[in-house]
Design a protein around this motif. Structure first.
Motif, PDB file in Angstrom:
ATOM      1  N   VAL A   1      -6.834 -86.129  -1.381  1.00 10.48           N
ATOM      2  CA  VAL A   1      -7.985 -85.917  -2.249  1.00 10.48           C
ATOM      3  C   VAL A   1      -7.450 -85.542  -3.624  1.00 10.48           C
ATOM      4  O   VAL A   1      -6.605 -84.660  -3.750  1.00 10.48           O
ATOM      5  CB  VAL A   1      -8.889 -84.788  -1.714  1.00 10.48           C
ATOM      6  N   GLU A   2      -7.936 -86.234  -4.667  1.00  9.06           N
ATOM      7  CA  GLU A   2      -7.523 -85.929  -6.041  1.00  9.06           C
ATOM      8  C   GLU A   2      -8.571 -85.125  -6.796  1.00  9.06           C
ATOM      9  O   GLU A   2      -8.248 -84.212  -7.534  1.00  9.06           O
ATOM     10  CB  GLU A   2      -7.287 -87.225  -6.832  1.00  9.06           C
ATOM     11  N   HIS A   3      -9.846 -85.532  -6.660  1.00  9.43           N
ATOM     12  CA  HIS A   3     -10.928 -84.901  -7.424  1.00  9.43           C
ATOM     13  C   HIS A   3     -12.177 -84.843  -6.566  1.00  9.43           C
ATOM     14  O   HIS A   3     -12.363 -85.654  -5.665  1.00  9.43           O
ATOM     15  CB  HIS A   3     -11.272 -85.707  -8.684  1.00  9.43           C
ATOM     16  N   ILE A   4     -13.058 -83.903  -6.927  1.00 10.77           N
ATOM     17  CA  ILE A   4     -14.373 -83.817  -6.300  1.00 10.77           C
ATOM     18  C   ILE A   4     -15.363 -83.387  -7.368  1.00 10.77           C
ATOM     19  O   ILE A   4     -15.033 -82.581  -8.250  1.00 10.77           O
ATOM     20  CB  ILE A   4     -14.385 -82.850  -5.106  1.00 10.77           C
TER      21      ILE A   4
ATOM     22  N   TYR B   1      -9.927 -90.278  -3.814  1.00 12.97           N
ATOM     23  CA  TYR B   1      -8.665 -90.285  -3.076  1.00 12.97           C
ATOM     24  C   TYR B   1      -7.622 -91.088  -3.838  1.00 12.97           C
ATOM     25  O   TYR B   1      -7.967 -92.077  -4.499  1.00 12.97           O
ATOM     26  CB  TYR B   1      -8.849 -90.939  -1.695  1.00 12.97           C
ATOM     27  N   ASN B   2      -6.363 -90.687  -3.710  1.00 10.26           N
ATOM     28  CA  ASN B   2      -5.253 -91.474  -4.235  1.00 10.26           C
ATOM     29  C   ASN B   2      -4.778 -92.359  -3.094  1.00 10.26           C
ATOM     30  O   ASN B   2      -4.167 -91.897  -2.145  1.00 10.26           O
ATOM     31  CB  ASN B   2      -4.124 -90.561  -4.716  1.00 10.26           C
ATOM     32  N   VAL B   3      -5.074 -93.648  -3.202  1.00 10.91           N
ATOM     33  CA  VAL B   3      -4.731 -94.619  -2.166  1.00 10.91           C
ATOM     34  C   VAL B   3      -3.649 -95.538  -2.719  1.00 10.91           C
ATOM     35  O   VAL B   3      -3.910 -96.337  -3.616  1.00 10.91           O
ATOM     36  CB  VAL B   3      -5.967 -95.428  -1.730  1.00 10.91           C
TER      37      VAL B   3
ATOM     38  N   SER C   1      -6.747 -94.713  -7.658  1.00 11.47           N
ATOM     39  CA  SER C   1      -7.907 -93.916  -7.273  1.00 11.47           C
ATOM     40  C   SER C   1      -8.982 -94.771  -6.623  1.00 11.47           C
ATOM     41  O   SER C   1      -9.274 -95.874  -7.091  1.00 11.47           O
ATOM     42  CB  SER C   1      -8.505 -93.215  -8.495  1.00 11.47           C
ATOM     43  N   GLN C   2      -9.567 -94.244  -5.547  1.00 12.13           N
ATOM     44  CA  GLN C   2     -10.752 -94.830  -4.931  1.00 12.13           C
ATOM     45  C   GLN C   2     -11.777 -93.713  -4.812  1.00 12.13           C
ATOM     46  O   GLN C   2     -11.460 -92.627  -4.318  1.00 12.13           O
ATOM     47  CB  GLN C   2     -10.449 -95.419  -3.560  1.00 12.13           C
TER      48      GLN C   2
ATOM     49  N   THR D   1      -8.406-100.745 -12.054  1.00 14.17           N
ATOM     50  CA  THR D   1      -7.436-100.321 -11.055  1.00 14.17           C
ATOM     51  C   THR D   1      -6.509 -99.353 -11.767  1.00 14.17           C
ATOM     52  O   THR D   1      -5.855 -99.721 -12.735  1.00 14.17           O
ATOM     53  CB  THR D   1      -6.635-101.525 -10.514  1.00 14.17           C
ATOM     54  N   GLY D   2      -6.503 -98.114 -11.318  1.00 10.89           N
ATOM     55  CA  GLY D   2      -5.693 -97.096 -11.971  1.00 10.89           C
ATOM     56  C   GLY D   2      -5.950 -95.744 -11.354  1.00 10.89           C
ATOM     57  O   GLY D   2      -6.341 -95.642 -10.195  1.00 10.89           O
ATOM     58  N   VAL D   3      -5.762 -94.702 -12.154  1.00 10.56           N
ATOM     59  CA  VAL D   3      -5.882 -93.328 -11.674  1.00 10.56           C
ATOM     60  C   VAL D   3      -6.982 -92.619 -12.458  1.00 10.56           C
ATOM     61  O   VAL D   3      -6.969 -92.614 -13.691  1.00 10.56           O
ATOM     62  CB  VAL D   3      -4.542 -92.575 -11.837  1.00 10.56           C
TER      63      VAL D   3
END
Length: 122
Positions: free
Chosen positions: A30-33, A46-48, A52-53, A78-80
């Protein structure tokens, strides 16, 4: 020991916690919420594989079952994701993202519609 950073719900009255989305359902960090004030809309990123997804979470509700991933958001890049913010109504998502093609881009996404994200930077 867990392999990934997961999202957990902590009940202040009982002192217990549980996974909102299990590692078996989404085995990435999990990266952010971001959550709306009424918690009806919650977005988790999520960092997949280095990208980021973003997903909208299904709320925890006895009538609809446990919390979990509901909808993957269709992002225009497509990136972060660097910054994630929901407006006070919980209907518009602001995203700042970095990709290989651009240093930083900013988007808004209307969560109530299927419209593509609106890009604010060029």
């Amino acid at each position: 020991r867990r392999d990934f950073m997961t999202l957990r719900y902590f009940d202040l009255s009982t002192g217990t916690s549980c996974e909102v989305v299990s590692e078996s359902e989404m085995a990435w960090d999990v990266e952010h919420i971001a959550a709306s004030g009424d918690a009806k809309n919650t977005v988790v990123v999520y960092n997949v594989d280095g990208c980021s997804q973003a997903f909208i979470l299904r709320a925890r509700d006895p009538a609809s079952g446990p919390a979990g991933l509901r909808t993957e958001l269709k992002l225009a890049f497509t990136g972060v994701i660097d910054v994630l913010q929901l407006d006070s109504a919980g209907t518009t998502l602001g995203i700042s993202a970095i990709s290989a093609n651009a240093p930083t881009d900013t988007f808004t996404l209307d969560l109530a519609s299927a419209a593509p994200p609106v890009r604010w930077t060029e």
